[in-house]
Motif scaffolding. Structure first.
Motif, PDB file in Angstrom:
ATOM      1  N   ASN A  27      20.355   8.022  -7.661  1.00  0.00           N
ATOM      2  CA  ASN A  27      20.732   7.315  -6.430  1.00  0.00           C
ATOM      3  C   ASN A  27      22.233   7.335  -6.230  1.00  0.00           C
ATOM      4  OD1 ASN A  27      19.562   5.909  -4.160  1.00  0.00           O
ATOM      5  ND2 ASN A  27      20.702   4.100  -4.844  1.00  0.00           N
ATOM      6  N   ARG A  28      22.615   7.294  -4.943  1.00  0.00           N
ATOM      7  CA  ARG A  28      24.028   7.313  -4.562  1.00  0.00           C
ATOM      8  C   ARG A  28      24.719   6.013  -4.995  1.00  0.00           C
ATOM      9  NH1 ARG A  28      24.594   7.609   1.828  1.00  0.00           N
ATOM     10  NH2 ARG A  28      23.473   5.651   1.533  1.00  0.00           N
ATOM     11  N   THR A  29      24.062   4.879  -4.741  1.00  0.00           N
ATOM     12  CA  THR A  29      24.653   3.567  -5.037  1.00  0.00           C
ATOM     13  C   THR A  29      24.152   3.083  -6.397  1.00  0.00           C
ATOM     14  OG1 THR A  29      24.595   3.114  -2.684  1.00  0.00           O
ATOM     15  CG2 THR A  29      24.940   1.219  -4.132  1.00  0.00           C
ATOM     16  N   PRO A  30      25.047   2.923  -7.389  1.00  0.00           N
ATOM     17  CA  PRO A  30      24.596   2.596  -8.740  1.00  0.00           C
ATOM     18  C   PRO A  30      23.816   1.281  -8.822  1.00  0.00           C
ATOM     19  CG  PRO A  30      26.917   3.211  -8.745  1.00  0.00           C
ATOM     20  CD  PRO A  30      26.502   3.159  -7.323  1.00  0.00           C
ATOM     21  N   THR A  35       0.818  -1.222   0.000  1.00  0.00           N
ATOM     22  CA  THR A  35       0.000   0.000   0.000  1.00  0.00           C
ATOM     23  C   THR A  35       0.854   1.276   0.000  1.00  0.00           C
ATOM     24  OG1 THR A  35      -0.171   0.079   2.416  1.00  0.00           O
ATOM     25  CG2 THR A  35      -1.862  -1.176   1.261  1.00  0.00           C
ATOM     26  N   ASP A  36       2.194   1.142   0.071  1.00  0.00           N
ATOM     27  CA  ASP A  36       3.042   2.351   0.138  1.00  0.00           C
ATOM     28  C   ASP A  36       2.892   3.226  -1.110  1.00  0.00           C
ATOM     29  OD1 ASP A  36       4.147   2.038   2.637  1.00  0.00           O
ATOM     30  OD2 ASP A  36       5.887   0.925   1.919  1.00  0.00           O
ATOM     31  N   GLY A  37       3.047   2.611  -2.270  1.00  0.00           N
ATOM     32  CA  GLY A  37       2.947   3.373  -3.517  1.00  0.00           C
ATOM     33  C   GLY A  37       1.524   3.847  -3.764  1.00  0.00           C
ATOM     34  N   ALA A  88      12.632  10.168  -2.132  1.00  0.00           N
ATOM     35  CA  ALA A  88      12.317   8.868  -1.531  1.00  0.00           C
ATOM     36  C   ALA A  88      13.527   8.320  -0.783  1.00  0.00           C
ATOM     37  CB  ALA A  88      11.846   7.888  -2.600  1.00  0.00           C
ATOM     38  N   THR A  89      14.421   9.231  -0.345  1.00  0.00           N
ATOM     39  CA  THR A  89      15.529   8.815   0.532  1.00  0.00           C
ATOM     40  C   THR A  89      15.110   9.077   1.987  1.00  0.00           C
ATOM     41  OG1 THR A  89      16.624  10.962   0.760  1.00  0.00           O
ATOM     42  CG2 THR A  89      17.131   9.683  -1.232  1.00  0.00           C
ATOM     43  N   SER A  90      15.995   8.702   2.903  1.00  0.00           N
ATOM     44  CA  SER A  90      15.686   8.986   4.307  1.00  0.00           C
ATOM     45  C   SER A  90      16.305  10.300   4.771  1.00  0.00           C
ATOM     46  CB  SER A  90      16.150   7.819   5.174  1.00  0.00           C
ATOM     47  OG  SER A  90      17.400   7.358   4.723  1.00  0.00           O
ATOM     48  N   ILE A  91      16.804  11.110   3.810  1.00  0.00           N
ATOM     49  CA  ILE A  91      17.431  12.388   4.192  1.00  0.00           C
ATOM     50  C   ILE A  91      16.345  13.352   4.686  1.00  0.00           C
ATOM     51  CG2 ILE A  91      18.767  14.355   3.348  1.00  0.00           C
ATOM     52  CD1 ILE A  91      19.822  12.450   1.115  1.00  0.00           C
ATOM     53  N   GLY A  92      16.512  13.833   5.920  1.00  0.00           N
ATOM     54  CA  GLY A  92      15.530  14.765   6.494  1.00  0.00           C
ATOM     55  C   GLY A  92      14.650  14.119   7.543  1.00  0.00           C
ATOM     56  N   LEU A 149      14.443  10.693  -6.191  1.00  0.00           N
ATOM     57  CA  LEU A 149      15.712  10.594  -5.468  1.00  0.00           C
ATOM     58  C   LEU A 149      15.634   9.374  -4.566  1.00  0.00           C
ATOM     59  CD1 LEU A 149      15.830  14.355  -4.332  1.00  0.00           C
ATOM     60  CD2 LEU A 149      16.830  13.369  -6.419  1.00  0.00           C
ATOM     61  N   GLY A 150      16.554   8.410  -4.762  1.00  0.00           N
ATOM     62  CA  GLY A 150      16.542   7.197  -3.951  1.00  0.00           C
ATOM     63  C   GLY A 150      16.093   5.998  -4.768  1.00  0.00           C
ATOM     64  N   ALA A 151      16.497   4.813  -4.290  1.00  0.00           N
ATOM     65  CA  ALA A 151      16.154   3.575  -5.004  1.00  0.00           C
ATOM     66  C   ALA A 151      15.873   2.446  -4.014  1.00  0.00           C
ATOM     67  CB  ALA A 151      17.295   3.197  -5.952  1.00  0.00           C
ATOM     68  N   GLY A 152      15.506   2.797  -2.781  1.00  0.00           N
ATOM     69  CA  GLY A 152      15.201   1.788  -1.770  1.00  0.00           C
ATOM     70  C   GLY A 152      13.743   1.342  -1.862  1.00  0.00           C
ATOM     71  N   GLY A 153      13.244   0.784  -0.764  1.00  0.00           N
ATOM     72  CA  GLY A 153      11.891   0.226  -0.756  1.00  0.00           C
ATOM     73  C   GLY A 153      10.817   1.248  -1.099  1.00  0.00           C
ATOM     74  N   ALA A 154      10.928   2.459  -0.545  1.00  0.00           N
ATOM     75  CA  ALA A 154       9.907   3.480  -0.792  1.00  0.00           C
ATOM     76  C   ALA A 154       9.939   3.887  -2.273  1.00  0.00           C
ATOM     77  CB  ALA A 154      10.128   4.685   0.109  1.00  0.00           C
ATOM     78  N   ALA A 155      11.148   4.083  -2.809  1.00  0.00           N
ATOM     79  CA  ALA A 155      11.291   4.482  -4.219  1.00  0.00           C
ATOM     80  C   ALA A 155      10.717   3.403  -5.136  1.00  0.00           C
ATOM     81  CB  ALA A 155      12.758   4.729  -4.546  1.00  0.00           C
TER      82      ALA A 155
HETATM   83  N1  NAP Z   1       5.477   8.279   4.083  1.00  0.00           N
HETATM   84  C1  NAP Z   1       5.372   6.961   3.948  1.00  0.00           C
HETATM   85  O1  NAP Z   1       4.288   6.372   3.897  1.00  0.00           O
HETATM   86  C2  NAP Z   1       6.618   6.156   3.848  1.00  0.00           C
HETATM   87  C3  NAP Z   1       6.547   4.794   3.478  1.00  0.00           C
HETATM   88  C4  NAP Z   1       7.743   4.076   3.388  1.00  0.00           C
HETATM   89  C5  NAP Z   1       8.950   4.713   3.682  1.00  0.00           C
HETATM   90  N2  NAP Z   1       8.947   6.027   4.044  1.00  0.00           N
HETATM   91  C6  NAP Z   1      10.211   6.736   4.325  1.00  0.00           C
HETATM   92  O2  NAP Z   1      11.034   6.615   3.183  1.00  0.00           O
HETATM   93  C7  NAP Z   1      12.399   6.697   3.557  1.00  0.00           C
HETATM   94  C8  NAP Z   1      13.168   5.617   2.804  1.00  0.00           C
HETATM   95  O3  NAP Z   1      12.696   4.346   3.238  1.00  0.00           O
HETATM   96  P1  NAP Z   1      13.117   3.018   2.478  1.00  0.00           P
HETATM   97  O4  NAP Z   1      12.322   1.921   3.082  1.00  0.00           O
HETATM   98  O5  NAP Z   1      13.084   3.231   1.012  1.00  0.00           O
HETATM   99  O6  NAP Z   1      14.650   2.887   2.958  1.00  0.00           O
HETATM  100  P2  NAP Z   1      15.825   2.114   2.212  1.00  0.00           P
HETATM  101  O7  NAP Z   1      15.299   0.949   1.471  1.00  0.00           O
HETATM  102  O8  NAP Z   1      16.879   1.932   3.260  1.00  0.00           O
HETATM  103  O9  NAP Z   1      16.378   3.171   1.113  1.00  0.00           O
HETATM  104  C9  NAP Z   1      16.977   4.380   1.507  1.00  0.00           C
HETATM  105  C10 NAP Z   1      17.322   5.203   0.266  1.00  0.00           C
HETATM  106  O10 NAP Z   1      17.837   6.460   0.713  1.00  0.00           O
HETATM  107  C11 NAP Z   1      19.147   6.664   0.141  1.00  0.00           C
HETATM  108  N3  NAP Z   1      19.949   7.424   1.097  1.00  0.00           N
HETATM  109  C12 NAP Z   1      19.951   7.312   2.452  1.00  0.00           C
HETATM  110  N4  NAP Z   1      20.811   8.186   2.986  1.00  0.00           N
HETATM  111  C13 NAP Z   1      21.364   8.878   1.940  1.00  0.00           C
HETATM  112  C14 NAP Z   1      22.314   9.922   1.853  1.00  0.00           C
HETATM  113  N5  NAP Z   1      22.885  10.450   2.938  1.00  0.00           N
HETATM  114  N6  NAP Z   1      22.637  10.401   0.624  1.00  0.00           N
HETATM  115  C15 NAP Z   1      22.062   9.880  -0.492  1.00  0.00           C
HETATM  116  N7  NAP Z   1      21.148   8.884  -0.459  1.00  0.00           N
HETATM  117  C16 NAP Z   1      20.799   8.387   0.735  1.00  0.00           C
HETATM  118  C17 NAP Z   1      19.672   5.284  -0.098  1.00  0.00           C
HETATM  119  O11 NAP Z   1      20.684   5.330  -1.073  1.00  0.00           O
HETATM  120  P3  NAP Z   1      21.719   4.111  -1.278  1.00  0.00           P
HETATM  121  O12 NAP Z   1      21.021   3.079  -2.128  1.00  0.00           O
HETATM  122  O13 NAP Z   1      22.867   4.757  -1.961  1.00  0.00           O
HETATM  123  O14 NAP Z   1      22.052   3.607   0.102  1.00  0.00           O
HETATM  124  C18 NAP Z   1      18.395   4.589  -0.609  1.00  0.00           C
HETATM  125  O15 NAP Z   1      18.155   4.916  -1.954  1.00  0.00           O
HETATM  126  C19 NAP Z   1      12.426   6.533   5.085  1.00  0.00           C
HETATM  127  O16 NAP Z   1      12.725   7.782   5.643  1.00  0.00           O
HETATM  128  C20 NAP Z   1      11.013   6.122   5.461  1.00  0.00           C
HETATM  129  O17 NAP Z   1      10.622   6.702   6.688  1.00  0.00           O
HETATM  130  C21 NAP Z   1       7.818   6.753   4.110  1.00  0.00           C
END
Ligand code: NAP
Length: 287
Positions: free
Chosen positions: A158-161, A108-110, A200-204, A133-139
């Protein structure tokens, strides 16, 4: 004859580790109370080696559903009877619902993100040019839903290719969108013509409240929509900078509430009281 009171609540909750401070229960319980539903949302610590037993327990105790958080979103899939097509594409499940005895995996995130975009900002993703911005789970969750909703192009910065390239390959191979990868330079300039910029990064994220993604801020323009997934604090530095430059903004608190509201409806069958849930979560975050 007086009716026998039924004290037994319906159960839902979240499996994760760590999970004690997961705030989802605050909004779900506020929603249950507002709808006069005798339901409970439990935060349950489950270690990776115990996930199979926990999923069996869920069936045995007739839970109506469960959320999954770190580290279970991928591993849970092997214990489910079916997975929705979008969650299958993402390779991650954050919500399990029941269909009779069957456990169905959803993400349900997306969808929460898309609801915030459509309902709060009146933006239809169809034909839009997007930078994420970002390629983790949220992205992953956000870009798959944007692609399925008709976004024209998606640039992953994304930082990590490896992570960024893997997401671009998934989008190009399995959705109708055109995706490209950009390795995050020292300062990223948002190209002309971009409609939607998503952090979609955790910056901030609290406590890093002064964190700001490394962008050429003057490339954020009026007419652009800027979204941040960070729910706490909702008014991130990125959104403040975007507002100052005349962009429309969408915060991560709305996305979090909507993804929970979608799960609420899946579990209970009732429309979620979104305003009540939003207020409860904002209060939890001290807003
Ligand atoms: N609002 C919502 O409903 C919702 C839902 C899900 C998640 N979120 C939020 O989304 C954020 C990301 O969650 P996630 O599950 O996607 O985490 P994740 O899978 O750990 O991915 C984190 C992402 O942030 C990047 N990143 C982290 N620190 C960085 C930095 N200093 N400089 C550049 N890139 C950086 C990582 O890049 P690398 O690949 O290079 O490490 C990666 O792309 C979290 O803050 C979470 O609270 C919000």
């Amino acid at each position: 004859m007086a009716e026998t009171p039924n004290y037994q609540a319906e159960l839902v909750g979240v499996f994760g580790n760590p999970v004690a401070e997961n705030p989802t229960g605050v909004m779900q319980e506020a929603g249950f109370a507002a709808c006069d539903l005798n339901w409970r949302y439990l935060n349950i610590t489950v270690y990776p080696e115990d996930l199979a037993a926990a999923m069996q327990g869920l069936r045995a105790m007739n839970f109506k559903g469960i959320n999954l958080t770190i580290p279970h979103k991928v591993a849970v899939i092997q214990y489910l009877d079916a997975v929705s097509p979008d969650a299958q594409l993402m390779g991650a499940v954050n919500t399990v619902r029941r269909e009779g005895d069957r456990l169905i995996g959803e993400n349900t995130d997306g969808k929460g993100f898309l609801t915030a975009l459509r309902d709060d900002a009146q933006v239809d993703p169809r034909g839009k040019r997007v930078v994420v911005l970002g390629a983790g789970g949220a992205a992953r969750a956000i870009t798959v839903e944007l692609a399925l909703a008709g976004a024209e192009t998606i640039t992953i910065v994304n930082r990590t290719p490896q992570r960024g390239q893997a997401l671009v390959k998934l989008l190009n191979d399995q959705t109708p969108t055109t995706a490209e990868f950009v390795q995050w330079p020292a300062t990223y300039a948002v190209p002309d013509g971009v409609d939607l910029l998503v952090n979609a990064t955790s910056i901030g994220l609290y406590p890093d409240v002064d964190g700001l993604p490394s962008l050429a801020l003057d490339t954020i323009r009026p007419g652009m929509v800027v979204c941040d997934v960070i729910p706490n604090p909702p008014h991130t530095r990125l959104l403040q900078e975007a507002e100052r430059r005349g962009a429309r903004t969408i915060d991560g608190l709305g996305m979090l509430v909507y993804q929970g509201a979608i799960a609420f409806k899946m579990w209970t069958g009732y429309d979620a009281p979104v305003d009540v849930m939003h207020k409860a979560l904002a209060a939890e975050f001290g807003q």
